[in-house]
Enzyme design. Structure first.
Site, PDB file in Angstrom:
ATOM      1  N   THR A  58     -67.093 -51.347  75.559  1.00  0.00           N
ATOM      2  CA  THR A  58     -67.623 -52.059  76.462  1.00  0.00           C
ATOM      3  C   THR A  58     -69.010 -52.580  76.276  1.00  0.00           C
ATOM      4  OG1 THR A  58     -68.327 -50.342  77.571  1.00  0.00           O
ATOM      5  CG2 THR A  58     -66.136 -50.907  78.039  1.00  0.00           C
TER       6      THR A  58
ATOM      7  N   ASP B 262     -75.426 -51.487  61.899  1.00  0.00           N
ATOM      8  CA  ASP B 262     -75.765 -50.347  62.919  1.00  0.00           C
ATOM      9  C   ASP B 262     -77.122 -49.611  62.235  1.00  0.00           C
ATOM     10  OD1 ASP B 262     -75.710 -47.738  63.894  1.00  0.00           O
ATOM     11  OD2 ASP B 262     -73.924 -47.984  64.796  1.00  0.00           O
TER      12      ASP B 262
HETATM   13  N1  URA Z   1     -77.191 -51.678  67.581  1.00  0.00           N
HETATM   14  C1  URA Z   1     -77.395 -51.812  66.350  1.00  0.00           C
HETATM   15  O1  URA Z   1     -77.542 -50.718  65.644  1.00  0.00           O
HETATM   16  N2  URA Z   1     -76.954 -52.935  65.864  1.00  0.00           N
HETATM   17  C2  URA Z   1     -76.583 -54.082  66.415  1.00  0.00           C
HETATM   18  O2  URA Z   1     -76.482 -55.287  66.054  1.00  0.00           O
HETATM   19  C3  URA Z   1     -76.697 -53.901  67.956  1.00  0.00           C
HETATM   20  C4  URA Z   1     -76.954 -52.711  68.490  1.00  0.00           C
END
Ligand code: URA
Length: 205
Positions: free
Chosen positions: A102, A196
């Site tokens: 979500t 990430d």
């Molecule tokens: N958190 C992350 O590490 N990368 C993203 O692109 C979005 C949130």
């Protein structure tokens, strides 16, 4: 566009060929640049000192306590650079976990000292995607006594959705970032982004 040192560091972070060691080193260097930028938005007052020549010199010193608040876990990646820069800072923490389905942020930890009128807070979170975690963290700081004007939000990449959400609810929070990307992908990741941030920094890819 005028390319800068900051751009070159963000480019290294974006490159999928960059492994954990270089990612960490680069995040640290970028953190130092962002700390210098954030320093310009803290509060200072006039101070006069006496130099070894026995003459007064007018200068400035920072006012109030500085509180650094990384949002767990990616915000920890910027903490060391900021502590190098502001070695007298107090450190609070906010733990927010984004539900991958979500993209809604859930608070699982909060340890923020009370914030006085003369204090400044620097909130650390590398990626402002939907702005959900950022908005929750700002709310926590305001509950701890901060006004919007006392908060500087430091990130690496922002997406328009997240930026708009924060500016809408907290227009007076200052946001300092490495760069701004055009949008989010269907999984609410910043596009093109860098993946990430936490996984790449902590080596949990
Ligand atoms: N958190 C992350 O590490 N990368 C993203 O692109 C979005 C949130």
């Amino acid at each position: 566009m005028t390319e800068t040192l900051k751009d070159s560091l963000v480019t290294r972070l974006r490159d999928r060929e960059v492994g954990t060691t270089e990612f960490r080193r680069t995040a640290r260097r970028l953190g130092t640049l962002l700390a210098a930028e954030a320093a310009e938005h803290l509060r200072y007052e006039a101070e006069t000192v006496v130099t070894p020549l026995n003459v007064p010199a007018e200068g400035a010193s920072r006012v109030g306590k500085l509180i650094l608040v990384p949002i767990l876990r990616s915000g920890l990646a910027l903490l060391d650079s900021f502590l190098d820069y502001f070695d007298d800072a107090t450190v609070g923490m906010v733990g927010l976990k984004r539900d991958e389905a979500t993209a809604i942020a859930d608070i699982y930890y909060r340890n923020v000292p009370s914030i006085g009128v003369a204090d400044s807070v620097i909130l650390l979170d590398p990626m402002i995607a939907t702005g959900g975690s950022a908005a929750e963290a700002i709310k926590i700081l305001i509950e701890a006594g901060a006004t919007q004007e006392q908060i500087v939000f430091v990130c690496v990449i922002t997406a328009p959705e997240g930026l708009a959400r924060i500016r809408d609810v907290y227009p007076n929070v200052r946001i300092i970032g490495g760069t701004h990307d055009p949008g989010l992908n269907p999984n609410k990741f910043i596009d093109p982004g860098l993946g990430d941030f936490g996984d790449r920094y902590f080596g949990t890819v």
